[in-house]
Every structure is written in structure tokens, then in C-alpha cells.
Motif scaffolding. Structure first.
Motif, PDB file in Angstrom:
ATOM      1  N   GLN A  62     -28.391  -1.473  -5.089  1.00 19.30           N
ATOM      2  CA  GLN A  62     -28.055  -0.057  -5.291  1.00 19.30           C
ATOM      3  C   GLN A  62     -28.888   0.519  -6.434  1.00 19.30           C
ATOM      4  N   MET A  63     -29.049  -0.242  -7.502  1.00 17.44           N
ATOM      5  CA  MET A  63     -29.864   0.209  -8.636  1.00 17.44           C
ATOM      6  C   MET A  63     -31.317   0.409  -8.208  1.00 17.44           C
ATOM      7  N   LEU A  64     -31.823  -0.521  -7.408  1.00 19.64           N
ATOM      8  CA  LEU A  64     -33.202  -0.409  -6.919  1.00 19.64           C
ATOM      9  C   LEU A  64     -33.404   0.882  -6.135  1.00 19.64           C
ATOM     10  N   ALA A  65     -32.488   1.141  -5.209  1.00 20.78           N
ATOM     11  CA  ALA A  65     -32.609   2.345  -4.378  1.00 20.78           C
ATOM     12  C   ALA A  65     -32.635   3.595  -5.250  1.00 20.78           C
ATOM     13  N   GLY A  66     -31.758   3.645  -6.241  1.00 24.21           N
ATOM     14  CA  GLY A  66     -31.710   4.800  -7.128  1.00 24.21           C
ATOM     15  C   GLY A  66     -32.968   4.942  -7.968  1.00 24.21           C
ATOM     16  N   MET A  67     -33.423   3.838  -8.550  1.00 25.56           N
ATOM     17  CA  MET A  67     -34.620   3.879  -9.397  1.00 25.56           C
ATOM     18  C   MET A  67     -35.867   4.249  -8.620  1.00 25.56           C
ATOM     19  N   LEU A  68     -35.923   3.822  -7.365  1.00 27.99           N
ATOM     20  CA  LEU A  68     -37.130   4.027  -6.563  1.00 27.99           C
ATOM     21  C   LEU A  68     -37.043   5.268  -5.681  1.00 27.99           C
ATOM     22  N   ASN A  69     -35.906   5.972  -5.767  1.00 30.89           N
ATOM     23  CA  ASN A  69     -35.715   7.226  -5.046  1.00 30.89           C
ATOM     24  C   ASN A  69     -35.840   7.058  -3.530  1.00 30.89           C
ATOM     25  N   VAL A  70     -35.219   6.005  -3.019  1.00 26.24           N
ATOM     26  CA  VAL A  70     -35.126   5.784  -1.578  1.00 26.24           C
ATOM     27  C   VAL A  70     -33.666   5.485  -1.259  1.00 26.24           C
ATOM     28  N   SER A  71     -33.297   5.643  -0.011  1.00 29.41           N
ATOM     29  CA  SER A  71     -31.912   5.344   0.337  1.00 29.41           C
ATOM     30  C   SER A  71     -31.704   3.833   0.428  1.00 29.41           C
ATOM     31  N   LEU A  72     -30.488   3.433   0.190  1.00 33.80           N
ATOM     32  CA  LEU A  72     -30.144   2.021   0.287  1.00 33.80           C
ATOM     33  C   LEU A  72     -30.392   1.518   1.707  1.00 33.80           C
ATOM     34  N   MET A  73     -30.065   2.329   2.699  1.00 34.67           N
ATOM     35  CA  MET A  73     -30.269   1.938   4.095  1.00 34.67           C
ATOM     36  C   MET A  73     -31.753   1.743   4.401  1.00 34.67           C
ATOM     37  N   TRP A  74     -32.605   2.590   3.844  1.00 33.08           N
ATOM     38  CA  TRP A  74     -34.044   2.434   4.077  1.00 33.08           C
ATOM     39  C   TRP A  74     -34.546   1.143   3.438  1.00 33.08           C
ATOM     40  N   LEU A  75     -34.088   0.883   2.233  1.00 35.95           N
ATOM     41  CA  LEU A  75     -34.520  -0.316   1.535  1.00 35.95           C
ATOM     42  C   LEU A  75     -34.089  -1.565   2.293  1.00 35.95           C
ATOM     43  N   LEU A  76     -32.878  -1.551   2.819  1.00 39.57           N
ATOM     44  CA  LEU A  76     -32.349  -2.708   3.542  1.00 39.57           C
ATOM     45  C   LEU A  76     -32.914  -2.848   4.951  1.00 39.57           C
ATOM     46  N   ALA A  77     -32.987  -1.733   5.676  1.00 34.92           N
ATOM     47  CA  ALA A  77     -33.279  -1.829   7.105  1.00 34.92           C
ATOM     48  C   ALA A  77     -34.411  -0.928   7.603  1.00 34.92           C
ATOM     49  N   GLY A  78     -34.996  -0.142   6.728  1.00 32.85           N
ATOM     50  CA  GLY A  78     -36.083   0.725   7.161  1.00 32.85           C
ATOM     51  C   GLY A  78     -35.620   1.990   7.848  1.00 32.85           C
ATOM     52  N   ARG A  79     -34.344   2.327   7.723  1.00 40.27           N
ATOM     53  CA  ARG A  79     -33.801   3.557   8.339  1.00 40.27           C
ATOM     54  C   ARG A  79     -33.268   4.457   7.236  1.00 40.27           C
ATOM     55  N   GLY A  80     -33.422   5.755   7.417  1.00 43.31           N
ATOM     56  CA  GLY A  80     -32.930   6.694   6.413  1.00 43.31           C
ATOM     57  C   GLY A  80     -34.062   7.213   5.552  1.00 43.31           C
ATOM     58  N   ASP A  81     -33.705   7.741   4.386  1.00 41.23           N
ATOM     59  CA  ASP A  81     -34.688   8.358   3.491  1.00 41.23           C
ATOM     60  C   ASP A  81     -35.462   7.293   2.732  1.00 41.23           C
ATOM     61  N   GLY A  82     -36.768   7.275   2.989  1.00 44.04           N
ATOM     62  CA  GLY A  82     -37.633   6.317   2.315  1.00 44.04           C
ATOM     63  C   GLY A  82     -39.039   6.860   2.262  1.00 44.04           C
ATOM     64  N   LEU A  83     -40.005   5.975   2.344  1.00 46.02           N
ATOM     65  CA  LEU A  83     -41.405   6.381   2.328  1.00 46.02           C
ATOM     66  C   LEU A  83     -41.858   6.719   3.731  1.00 46.02           C
ATOM     67  N   ASP A  84     -42.800   7.647   3.826  1.00 44.22           N
ATOM     68  CA  ASP A  84     -43.258   8.090   5.132  1.00 44.22           C
ATOM     69  C   ASP A  84     -44.498   7.389   5.643  1.00 44.22           C
ATOM     70  N   GLY A  85     -45.302   6.824   4.771  1.00 41.89           N
ATOM     71  CA  GLY A  85     -46.574   6.293   5.230  1.00 41.89           C
ATOM     72  C   GLY A  85     -46.883   4.931   4.661  1.00 41.89           C
ATOM     73  N   PRO A  86     -48.070   4.451   4.948  1.00 39.91           N
ATOM     74  CA  PRO A  86     -48.463   3.141   4.461  1.00 39.91           C
ATOM     75  C   PRO A  86     -48.626   3.127   2.950  1.00 39.91           C
ATOM     76  N   PRO A  87     -48.579   1.924   2.349  1.00 41.68           N
ATOM     77  CA  PRO A  87     -48.739   1.846   0.904  1.00 41.68           C
ATOM     78  C   PRO A  87     -50.027   2.530   0.478  1.00 41.68           C
TER      79      PRO A  87
END
Length: 137
Positions: A62-87
Motif C-alpha cells: 500500500q505504501m509503494l502504491a501511494g509513493m509511486l502514484n499508482v493504484s494498488l490493483m495496477w501494482l499487483l495485477a496490471g489493472r487500474g490506474d498505473g503507467l501507460d507506456g513502456p519504461p
């Protein structure tokens, strides 16, 4: 759609948790060491997470998601609010945004300076106008 399009780049089918964590960290402009320090964990712990050797506990996740400004669901499973493109694309966007914010701050500072100058000029003209009105009366 092929796996390299932005919509699928970090999907659950393509990227691992470690891939998403590393990309989000890079997008946030943080080194592994900086992230480890902010989380209160060892550098080797972050490295293990990014290499998918281990996964963080729920509270750290949960701390990671908050610090990195992505959703917990995106961080765990790639769904939800996260990054849009390649690194890398996010890093470039973050740098462009930082440059734009810097320009915005400079413009606001200039506007504030001009506002002060205008106020002083208005006071001077008002004072001078009052004196000249007295002379013409």
C-alpha cells in the motif's frame, strides 16, 4: 493488439509485479536506494521485489502504491490506474512536466513582480494626480 502497445505493456499477461514496480519507481524519478530509504527497508529488499524473488507485505504494498502514484490493483495485477507506456516514456513525461512546472513558477514570479510594480505606479500616479488636481482647482 500486440504486447508492445502502451495499453498492454504492463498488463498482467505481459509484466510481472517486479516489472511494474521498477517502471513505477523509475517514472517517479527514484533510485532503488531512495525508495528503500523512504520505505524503511534495505536496498536488497527492493532489489528482490523488482527481480520477483520476493514480494512486499500488504502494508508495504500500500505504501509503494501511494509513493509511486499508482493504484494498488495496477501494482499487483496490471489493472487500474498505473503507467501507460513502456519504461522510459513516463520518465520523459515526468521530466517534461517538471520543466513545465518550473516555467510556470517563473511566470508566476514574473507576474507577481509586475503586479507589485503596477501597484507602485498606480500609487504614484494617484498621488501625483491628486496634487495636480489641487493645483488646477
Amino acid at each position: 493488439m500486440d504486447a508492445e502497445t502502451p495499453e498492454k505493456w504492463f498488463s498482467a499477461e505481459v509484466a510481472t509485479f517486479g516489472d511494474r514496480l521498477a517502471a513505477a519507481r523509475e517514472n517517479a524519478g527514484m533510485s532503488q536506494k531512495t525508495l528503500a530509504t523512504r520505505l524503511g527497508v534495505r536496498l536488497t529488499t527492493v532489489q528482490a521485489w523488482e527481480s520477483d524473488t520476493t514480494e512486499p507485505r500488504a502494508n508495504r504494498m500500500q505504501m509503494l502504491a501511494g509513493m509511486l502514484n499508482v493504484s494498488l490493483m495496477w501494482l499487483l495485477a496490471g489493472r487500474g490506474d498505473g503507467l501507460d507506456g513502456p519504461p522510459g516514456s513516463g520518465t520523459q513525461t515526468a521530466r517534461a512536466n517538471a520543466a513545465a512546472l518550473q516555467s510556470l513558477h517563473e511566470i508566476r514570479s514574473s507576474v507577481a513582480d509586475l503586479d507589485g510594480r503596477l501597484a507602485r505606479l498606480e500609487e504614484t500616479l494617484t498621488a501625483a494626480g491628486g496634487k495636480s488636481d489641487d493645483r488646477n482647482a
